[in-house]
Design an enzyme around this catalytic site. Structure first.
Site, PDB file in Angstrom:
ATOM      1  CB  ILE A  87      -0.964   0.008   1.211  1.00 40.29           C
ATOM      2  CG1 ILE A  87      -0.208  -0.219   2.521  1.00 40.29           C
ATOM      3  CG2 ILE A  87      -2.033  -1.052   1.041  1.00 40.29           C
ATOM      4  CD1 ILE A  87      -1.099  -0.152   3.758  1.00 40.29           C
ATOM      5  CB  THR A 115       4.036   0.283   3.930  1.00 38.06           C
ATOM      6  OG1 THR A 115       3.763  -0.962   3.266  1.00 38.06           O
ATOM      7  CG2 THR A 115       2.747   0.850   4.473  1.00 38.06           C
ATOM      8  NE  ARG A 139      16.350  -6.512  11.217  1.00 37.86           N
ATOM      9  CZ  ARG A 139      17.607  -6.070  11.074  1.00 37.86           C
ATOM     10  NH1 ARG A 139      18.263  -5.626  12.132  1.00 37.86           N
ATOM     11  NH2 ARG A 139      18.193  -6.062   9.895  1.00 37.86           N
ATOM     12  CE  LYS A 198       8.330  -2.142  20.589  1.00 39.43           C
ATOM     13  NZ  LYS A 198       8.535  -1.026  21.548  1.00 39.43           N
ATOM     14  N   GLY A 246       3.976   2.136  10.599  1.00 34.94           N
ATOM     15  CA  GLY A 246       3.252   2.830   9.533  1.00 34.94           C
ATOM     16  C   GLY A 246       2.233   3.815  10.052  1.00 34.94           C
ATOM     17  CD  GLU A 247      -2.234   1.966  11.194  1.00 32.50           C
ATOM     18  OE1 GLU A 247      -3.375   2.378  11.405  1.00 32.50           O
ATOM     19  OE2 GLU A 247      -1.929   0.765  11.210  1.00 32.50           O
TER      20      GLU A 247
END
Ligand SMILES: Cc1cc2nc3c(=O)[nH]c(=O)nc-3n(C[C@H](O)[C@H](O)[C@H](O)COP(=O)(O)OP(=O)(O)OC[C@H]3O[C@@H](n4cnc5c(N)ncnc54)[C@H](O)[C@@H]3O)c2cc1C
Ligand code: SF4
Lengths: 340, 759
Positions: B469, B471, B648, B721, B724-725
């Site tokens: 998308i 990312t 990471r 972790k 993206g948000e």
């Protein structure tokens, strides 16, 4: 989008002839069967949205008269051909030098891509961006005369506080026009009834009871040029545009200012306001209030109060009165401080 | 130095360029609506112009008369298929053509199909609906809303979290605030428009549509059409922006599939920008009341967060960000409550950090107010309230680097030079303000499958039904395989975005990198195991070596001793042309059904606040400088710095890009973005990008992303972790705090617009 006929007339007289064949004297240019198209950045958009519904488009871009594409600077002033693109005029060295307010008003408009497409005549004739006008399921007196105005009691944050009526409060969003009206520009047009010159201040009509009548032009009249008289002191001029983001947005409020100063005293001021009125708006009362006065924050504020004395707020746009005033104050002070 | 490709620090991967970058910038990437398809017909939607009532009559004659019109799908035509379902893969339970009831503005009333796009649009425009209209309820405070508790309405929001005795602690607190905040309606407006292209080959249906959830859609579409999921294929290799909007499938997909079936031809329907406002999901407006009580030393003793969220009448969409805000600091006592407010609106849905964006905005704005009330530096205030365990379940954080983020960001920003006095900083005609806020995002992970094949020629093919998308997941998945198999990235082809590939979870909740990389890691390690076994077997080139002593690098198996064997030779000796491994990753704590649910398109999420052992979050700190003109009060953001720690970092380039995009969006959310509703009609007004403002290049000046090293083996095998948000959480509060610092005006309702500063 509805199907339409597309023509490319060869010269002005051919374009006028076709236009007059497919329109009548009573037709409004924006409602006629045949309509002119230049850059198409406004008209094609509104055709796709079903707001404009010409069934014949007369493309002006092939007209052979070369003056349509030229910028001519003389001692009498400057003459812009109707098909000159916004970008070209904004970048023109003499325009920038002699009339910073014009160059600024174009440079701060739209985006680089649109300025490369859009013509100057198309720019001054651009239609309102009122959200309720743009989307055909709403009531709109301008789009469908007599249907009502959804904006009046609706979400009218961007709407006009000056020059509105009970029928329509749509803002005139153009920037260039503010510079032109301030500098007493004249529009040259040619139609089936001949050629004529229209003072810029007479070109646009306030909505009154007939918001669908937007200009003084006939449906078969082509704007050929825009002339700005020589105003030597217009080197001290600027266009200040305040908006929700830094670029690529219409004005919430703007001011075109040119000053003839004697030291700090105003000999003559030219002021036009954008983003706050239904038509290009010359602020005559503000100009007069400054005449012969020392220009400082206090006199600037008095001029701003005069400019908005008649303003009529609606639910969501009341802030434009305060913002418009402050925009003008800031523009006046910044113009005063220009090195010209 | 290249800012776009930050040098990797500890536990960070190389800033490899995106593997599909060239395709994208040269126009060779075919987005679903670009794909050339023979003999295609075009569909256009007709949508309602009222928000509540019934369609009494649909006049189709004018539309039927349009030359080139092929078909109109409308009421009655969907009766043989099932209604959509809300939840998981479905955006709404409203089956617009199943029922003449109008639930919201812009609801689909018909699909016109024609030989050309223009004819279809023209026909759709000529479809005239007649209505029996009712007075609609628009939003908060409109007559006719119904307010219900949110807890239990969504499987993701089971309860209102609480701890200790808030009332008593608040009553006793020496310093307290009690304030209300709000966030506006927002629409995702990805630049790629929404579209569906459907065609049938016999009983096999293929749908090309930008999707963040191809497996979920396959199953849900098959359910609606009452066919075997094996007969449905969803293809979505490239997506031009999604932000959650392409997560749940909307009713349009089945309607277009039915049209294609009726015509026996491929049908493509692209919704217009305006129509997307009513036919897709959006972020609903929220309201908040926050109470904080603290001692004079700055320790918070009481925290209460009440939230109200608008949803549609039929579907209880919940974001419920209190589970994150309730765990943010060392509060002493916590009280939360979330309510849903039902109105005549389309069903909202996920939008980048759905719970955190509005809820953390409110919390962080309140934290800033509290710091002011305490006369304390806002960074110091957060430091004092840094928890050892989270306050609700008293579990440890798997890792928490918030203070390090604050320290690094503050240093880079020059926070020490800030004069805390309100309005004290100026630059000519401009008031200068500086503010900061915390970013938090739960670290979740879901089951995921992947297939990896290593050939004797040294090529790797990686297949996973996840979604690119924007990312960079295609790149980082390839990078994981590259690292584990010792093959350079240009020898790796990565296939994604197709429901015929091994299933991956929905690309939402920032789980993709963690889930996909964990599955790829598993598959690669299985390949390694086979290679090592062959190489170390008796008579093998590395006989006697133990697996732990071996590495794969540069097409070789290299032993600690220095001995090595070419992978090619090992494969030849094994007499195979390739090793292919299919891996199914299930996170720690997964239920026995976890993989079954993955294939069924309803994957379970783990991590965040759900695990027994610890809570798992990524953190960040953002600092913003604003300038506000003395006269005209427009707000500009010359500088923004964010520091983030997220386990990471697979690829510092794509990570920075995600965080940067989030921060830019955050600036837009702070200052520009809002869908306006005409409250009389419950209709959206500014339905295009002319009036729905987002930042342009000129709005973004000096933006710095700092990646803070962090190691967290507990989150998932990849140690990743999601980030993206993370970037857009907190930004708006940092802006609000800076605006306050510059002007003394506390703006609690987003977006912060010029008019709020003029008064
Ligand atoms: C996204 C966007 C942002 C914009 N932002 C701004 C902004 O910030 N400030 C601003 O000022 N403008 C802005 N604009 C408006 C833009 O400047 C106008 O669309 C453009 O100037 C119109 O010029 P055109 O040549 O494309 O006109 P067209 O679309 O071709 O025509 C516009 C109108 O003028 C008529 N017409 C054109 N030429 C003639 C002629 N010679 N004689 C008679 N009638 C004629 C047409 O019939 C039509 O009614 C923006 C537009 C867009 C799309
Ligand atoms: S303000 Fe004018 S253009 Fe807008 S809806 Fe009312 S009548 Fe139409």
């Amino acid at each position: 989008m509805r199907p339409f006929v597309y023509e490319q007339p060869a010269d002005i007289s051919a374009a006028v002839a076709i236009a007059s064949r497919f329109t009548t004297n009573d037709d409004q240019p924006t409602r006629a069967n045949a309509q002119f198209i230049a850059g198409g950045t406004n008209l094609a958009d509104y055709m796709k949205l079903g707001v404009a519904e010409p069934n014949r488009l007369l493309d002006l871009n092939r007209l052979k008269e070369s003056g349509l594409r030229q910028i001519r600077v003389t001692d009498d002033g400057i003459r812009f051909g109707a098909l000159v693109r916004m970008g070209e005029a904004a970048d023109h060295a003499e325009v920038k030098r002699r009339y910073p307010v014009i160059a600024d008003s174009l440079r701060l408009a739209a985006s680089g891509q649109i300025r490369n497409m859009a013509s100057l005549a198309g720019n001054i004739l651009q239609r309102t961006r009122c959200e309720y006008f743009r989307e055909t399921s709403w009531q709109c007196n301008k789009r469908v005369p007599g249907s009502g105005c959804a904006a009046m009691e609706g979400f009218n944050r961007q709407h006009a506080v000056l020059g509105g009526s009970d029928a329509c409060i749509a803002t005139y969003h153009g920037d260039f026009a503010q510079a032109l009206i301030a500098l007493d520009a004249v529009v040259h047009a040619e139609g089936s009834r001949g050629a004529r010159s229209i003072p810029f201040a007479k070109l646009h009509r306030q909505p009154g009871d007939t918001p669908h009548i937007e200009t003084d032009l006939a449906a078969d009249e082509i704007i050929t040029a825009i002339a700005v008289p020589a105003v030597p002191w217009a080197r001290r001029s600027l266009y200040l545009k305040i908006r929700d983001r830094e670029s690529y947005a219409f004005a919430l409020a703007s001011a075109a200012v040119a000053l003839d100063l004697d030291g700090e005293t105003v000999r003559e001021a030219r002021i036009a306001l954008g983003g706050v009125a239904t038509v290009p708006w010359r602020a005559g009362a503000a100009e007069q209030s400054l005449q012969g006065k020392k220009l400082d924050e206090t006199s600037a504020e008095a001029a701003a109060d005069a400019a908005f004395a008649q303003a009529q707020p609606r639910q969501h746009n009341a802030f434009k009165i305060e913002l418009g005033k402050r925009t003008l104050v800031r523009a006046l002070l910044e113009t005063r401080d220009m090195k010209a | 130095m290249d800012a776009a490709a930050p040098r990797p620090k500890e536990n960070m991967g190389e800033p490899l360029p995106r593997v599909d970058a060239r395709l994208k910038v040269t126009g060779q990437a075919h987005y679903p609506a670009d794909l050339p398809i023979a003999n295609i017909a075009y569909g256009a939607l007709a949508t309602s112009s009222i928000a509540k009532g019934k369609v009494t009559k649909l006049r189709l004659d004018d539309a039927r008369a349009v030359p080139g019109l092929l078909d109109i799908v409308t009421y009655g035509d969907m009766d043989k298929v099932d209604k959509p379902k809300f939840g998981n893969s479905g955006a709404t339970s409203i089956g617009p053509l199943h029922d003449r009831t109008i639930f919201h503005d812009g609801q689909i009333v018909a699909l016109a199909v024609a030989e050309t796009f223009e004819a279809a649009e023209e026909a759709a425009r000529l479809i005239r609906a007649e209505y029996e209209e009712e007075k609609p309820t628009a939003t908060f405070d409109s007559p006719g809303t119904a307010t219900i508790p949110a807890a239990g309405k969504s499987p993701l929001f089971k309860e209102d979290v609480k701890a200790g005795d808030f009332d008593a602690a608040y009553a006793d607190a020496a310093v307290k605030i009690d304030q209300r905040y709000s966030t506006p309606t927002q629409h995702h407006n990805p630049i790629e428009l929404f579209s569906t292209t459907a065609f049938w080959e016999g009983d096999q249906l293929t749908v090309h549509e930008p999707s963040q959830n191809v497996t979920g859609w396959k199953v849900e579409l098959a359910r609606q059409l009452k066919i075997d999921p094996a007969k449905v294929r969803i293809v979505s290799p490239f997506i031009g922006g999604a932000f959650g909007s392409k997560g749940p499938m909307t009713p349009r997909t089945a309607i277009v599939a039915v049209a294609a079936k009726r015509l026996g031809r491929p049908v493509r329907c692209v919704t217009s920008r305006m129509q997307a406002f009513g036919t897709q999901t959006y972020r609903a407006e929220t309201r908040h009341r926050i109470r904080i009580g603290a001692g004079r030393d700055g320790h918070i003793t009481a925290f209460a967060h009440e939230g109200w969220e608008v949803t549609s009448r039929p579907d209880p969409y919940v974001v419920g960000g209190t589970s994150a805000t309730g765990r943010m600091y060392d509060y002493g006592s916590v009280l939360t409550h979330v309510s849903l407010v039902q109105a005549d609106r389309n069903t909202p849905g996920y939008m980048r950090s759905p719970p955190e964006t509005p809820y953390v905005y409110a919390l962080e704005n309140a934290m800033d107010e509290m710091a002011v009330a305490l006369g304390m530096d806002p960074v110091e205030f957060r430091r004092i309230n840094e928890p050892k365990t989270e306050p609700i379940g008293k579990k440890p954080f798997s890792s928490r680097s918030l203070i390090r983020c604050y320290d690094e960001a503050a240093e880079a920003f020059g926070w020490a030079k800030r004069d805390p006095k309100i309005g004290a900083m100026r630059d000519g005609e401009w008031l200068v303000g500086m503010g900061c806020a915390t970013a938090i995002y739960p670290t979740a992970v879901a089951p995921c499958a992947a297939r990896v094949r290593l050939t004797v020629d040294g090529d790797v093919r990686l297949q996973c039904g996840s979604h690119e998308i924007g990312t960079g997941v295609r790149t980082v998945a390839g990078q994981m395989a590259s690292e584990r198999l010792g093959v350079s990235i240009d020898r790796i082809s990565v296939e994604m975005g197709d429901s015929s590939l091994p299933p991956a979870p929905v690309s939402g909740g920032s789980i993709s990198t963690a889930s996909v990389c964990s599955a790829v890691l598993m598959a690669c390690d299985a390949i390694r195991t086979k290679l090592y076994a062959a190489a170390t077997a008796e008579g093998g080139p590395l006989a006697g070596s133990h697996n732990e002593e071996l590495e794969l690098a540069g097409g070789k198996i290299v032993a600690k001793s220095g001995a090595s064997a070419k992978v090619e030779d090992v494969l030849k000796a094994m007499q195979v042309g390739a090793i292919e491994e299919y891996a199914e990753f299930a996170p720690k704590g997964a239920t026995p059904d976890a993989l079954k649910k993955l294939y069924a398109g309803t994957p379970e999420f783990h991590g965040g606040d759900q695990d027994e052992d610890s809570v798992k979050y990524a953190f960040g700190a953002e600092f913003v400088e604003v300038r506000i003109n003395r006269h005209t009060r427009e707000i500009r953001v010359p500088r923004i710095v964010g520091a983030f720690a997220a386990g990471r970092i697979m690829n510092t380039r794509t990570a920075r890009s995600q965080l940067m995009g989030g921060m830019i969006w955050g600036i837009g959310q702070a200052l520009q973005e809002a869908t306006e509703i005409d409250r009389r009609y419950a209709r959206y007004v500014n339905r295009d990008l002319q009036d729905y403002l987002v930042p342009v290049n000129a709005d973004i000046k000096d933006l710095q992303v700092i990646l803070v090293p962090e190691v967290d083996p507990a989150v998932n095998p990849a140690g990743v972790k999601g980030l993206g948000e993370l970037g857009n959480v907190g930004t708006a509060a940092a802006v609000a705090s800076a605006v306050y610092h510059a002007t003394g005006k506390r703006i609690r309702d987003l977006p912060i617009r010029i008019e709020q500063l003029l008064v």
